[in-house]
Design a protein around this motif. Sequence first.
Motif, mmCIF file in Angstrom:
data_model
loop_
_atom_site.group_PDB
_atom_site.id
_atom_site.type_symbol
_atom_site.label_atom_id
_atom_site.label_comp_id
_atom_site.label_asym_id
_atom_site.label_seq_id
_atom_site.Cartn_x
_atom_site.Cartn_y
_atom_site.Cartn_z
ATOM 1 N N CYS A 27 0.870 -1.183 0.000
ATOM 2 C CA CYS A 27 0.000 0.000 0.000
ATOM 3 C C CYS A 27 0.900 1.224 0.000
ATOM 4 O O CYS A 27 2.024 1.171 0.514
ATOM 5 C CB CYS A 27 -0.884 0.049 1.246
ATOM 6 S SG CYS A 27 -2.282 -1.070 1.223
ATOM 7 N N GLY A 29 0.796 5.880 0.044
ATOM 8 C CA GLY A 29 -0.023 7.075 0.124
ATOM 9 C C GLY A 29 0.672 8.185 0.882
ATOM 10 O O GLY A 29 1.821 8.048 1.322
ATOM 11 N N GLN A 41 -8.441 1.131 5.648
ATOM 12 C CA GLN A 41 -7.887 0.711 4.357
ATOM 13 C C GLN A 41 -6.743 -0.278 4.569
ATOM 14 O O GLN A 41 -6.667 -1.318 3.906
ATOM 15 C CB GLN A 41 -7.368 1.925 3.577
ATOM 16 C CG GLN A 41 -6.804 1.565 2.206
ATOM 17 C CD GLN A 41 -5.391 2.070 1.967
ATOM 18 O OE1 GLN A 41 -4.858 2.883 2.735
ATOM 19 N NE2 GLN A 41 -4.757 1.587 0.911
ATOM 20 N N HIS A 112 -5.459 -0.401 -3.018
ATOM 21 C CA HIS A 112 -5.852 1.003 -2.836
ATOM 22 C C HIS A 112 -7.361 1.066 -2.694
ATOM 23 O O HIS A 112 -8.073 0.136 -3.090
ATOM 24 C CB HIS A 112 -5.387 1.837 -4.033
ATOM 25 C CG HIS A 112 -5.601 3.314 -3.854
ATOM 26 N ND1 HIS A 112 -4.924 4.057 -2.904
ATOM 27 C CD2 HIS A 112 -6.435 4.177 -4.481
ATOM 28 C CE1 HIS A 112 -5.325 5.311 -2.968
ATOM 29 N NE2 HIS A 112 -6.237 5.425 -3.910
ATOM 30 N N THR A 117 -6.180 8.355 -7.251
ATOM 31 C CA THR A 117 -5.042 9.192 -6.915
ATOM 32 C C THR A 117 -4.387 9.604 -8.225
ATOM 33 O O THR A 117 -4.028 8.743 -9.036
ATOM 34 C CB THR A 117 -4.028 8.438 -6.046
ATOM 35 O OG1 THR A 117 -4.690 7.951 -4.874
ATOM 36 C CG2 THR A 117 -2.879 9.348 -5.631
ATOM 37 N N TYR A 126 -1.830 4.519 -10.379
ATOM 38 C CA TYR A 126 -1.798 3.045 -10.337
ATOM 39 C C TYR A 126 -1.998 2.415 -11.721
ATOM 40 O O TYR A 126 -2.234 1.218 -11.829
ATOM 41 C CB TYR A 126 -2.871 2.528 -9.362
ATOM 42 C CG TYR A 126 -2.609 2.935 -7.941
ATOM 43 C CD1 TYR A 126 -1.688 2.253 -7.153
ATOM 44 C CD2 TYR A 126 -3.270 4.031 -7.377
ATOM 45 C CE1 TYR A 126 -1.429 2.643 -5.853
ATOM 46 C CE2 TYR A 126 -3.018 4.431 -6.075
ATOM 47 C CZ TYR A 126 -2.097 3.732 -5.315
ATOM 48 O OH TYR A 126 -1.839 4.122 -4.016
ATOM 49 N N GLU A 137 -8.516 -3.749 -4.995
ATOM 50 C CA GLU A 137 -9.233 -2.582 -4.485
ATOM 51 C C GLU A 137 -9.965 -2.928 -3.194
ATOM 52 O O GLU A 137 -10.486 -4.038 -3.048
ATOM 53 C CB GLU A 137 -10.239 -2.116 -5.546
ATOM 54 C CG GLU A 137 -10.677 -0.677 -5.394
ATOM 55 C CD GLU A 137 -11.345 -0.169 -6.666
ATOM 56 O OE1 GLU A 137 -10.646 0.497 -7.473
ATOM 57 O OE2 GLU A 137 -12.535 -0.445 -6.849
#
Length: 420
Positions: A27, A29, A41, A112, A117, A126, A137
């Motif tokens: 992951c 972010g 998440q 994600h 994003t 992505y 997802e």
Amino acid sequence: MIRNGHGAAGGAEGQGPGGKRAVRVWCDGCYDMVHYGHSNQLRQARAMGDYLIVGVHTDEEISKHKGPPVFTQEERYKMVQAIKWVDEVVPAAPYVTTLETLDKYSCDFCVHGNDITLTVDGRDTYEEVKQAGRYRECRRTQGVSTTDLVGRMLLVTKAHHSSHEMSSEYREYADSFGKAAPGSEEEALEEPLRNVPGSPVADQTPFCLQCPGGRDPWTGVSQFLQTSQKIIQFASGKEPQPGETVIYVAGAFDLFHIGHVDFLEKVHGLAERPYVIAGLHFDQEVNHYKGKNYPIMNLHERTLSVLACRYVSEVVIGAPYAVTAELLDHFKVDLVCHGKTEIVPDKDGSDPYQEPKRRGIFCQTDSGSDLTTDLIVQRIIKNRLEYEARNQKKEAKELAFLEAMRQQEVCPEREGDCDF
């Protein structure tokens, strides 16, 4: 790389259940102003595999693609490291997720949320891993967004407290922050986007609940609805075992931040086998001793934020302000800790910690951090205009991306004839 050696995660790197090769999940972010939506998440991502690696972007990368972050990269690294489903943190992760990154960390796929994003030029970050079939997802957590939290700080209202209805001022904010006015051309974009496959607008959840009065389903304000299932998903479900030291801490734990993490980590380190119970005060109690519009997050939201921390074993939802003999006996508490912040007397003027002090089990613990919820609010207010500009820019990119997706759906066979 920062590896976590304890907590709910911390699984074997190379082995999964039954001695099989571990499924490694990636992951990444910004993880700025980390809240229970981020934690959820990561919880979902961890459930898809055996070992979770989380890449966190630098301040420079975030500023380039989105705008200045609220927290520094070092603060953000430590916040993600404290989430109990995370096995490893990779600082300075690239903003665009590539196959090279997944291969470098031996990850099978990346996960994600069902939002998007975008880079500074509007590209899906992505895209490469999606085309390679190494993308999964998870569902975005409804009812929480950084935008929403910032709005509460700036408006100084109490509409978000669990016993209050949404005020007209807060509703106005929810309907207008970076969004189109009702009846405008921009609002008309909502309806066609409902038919875009994979778009949250097409999700089963009614659009009005996802983003009341607004036009963008991802950069919007929505209402959080607590459920028993969500608490069960976040809770460890483990009771104290023989030989464990039960440590009790209490407070608001509002906008759960690095100052709280530093304190809980110190408390956790006070015993060889700690079992830390965090007592969370009711919203009205917090407002009594903090004033203004505190707490920024209501009791239900604060509960999930604290439950996600690897240093906490259990949470008392709506703990009494005074640490009473009944509470200490019920939980068989061995040690009560408080930070270096001021201890506000109870309503009758008494010391809320007088009972643990009488028993000789009270301890003041210095976290070594001077970050407080007040300082976070000050950061936001100071940079309000920058933050609003960042949100509007982000939303404009997302809407352009959604419109392009809609156009592709409308005429996939006649792409050359479509006016993009």
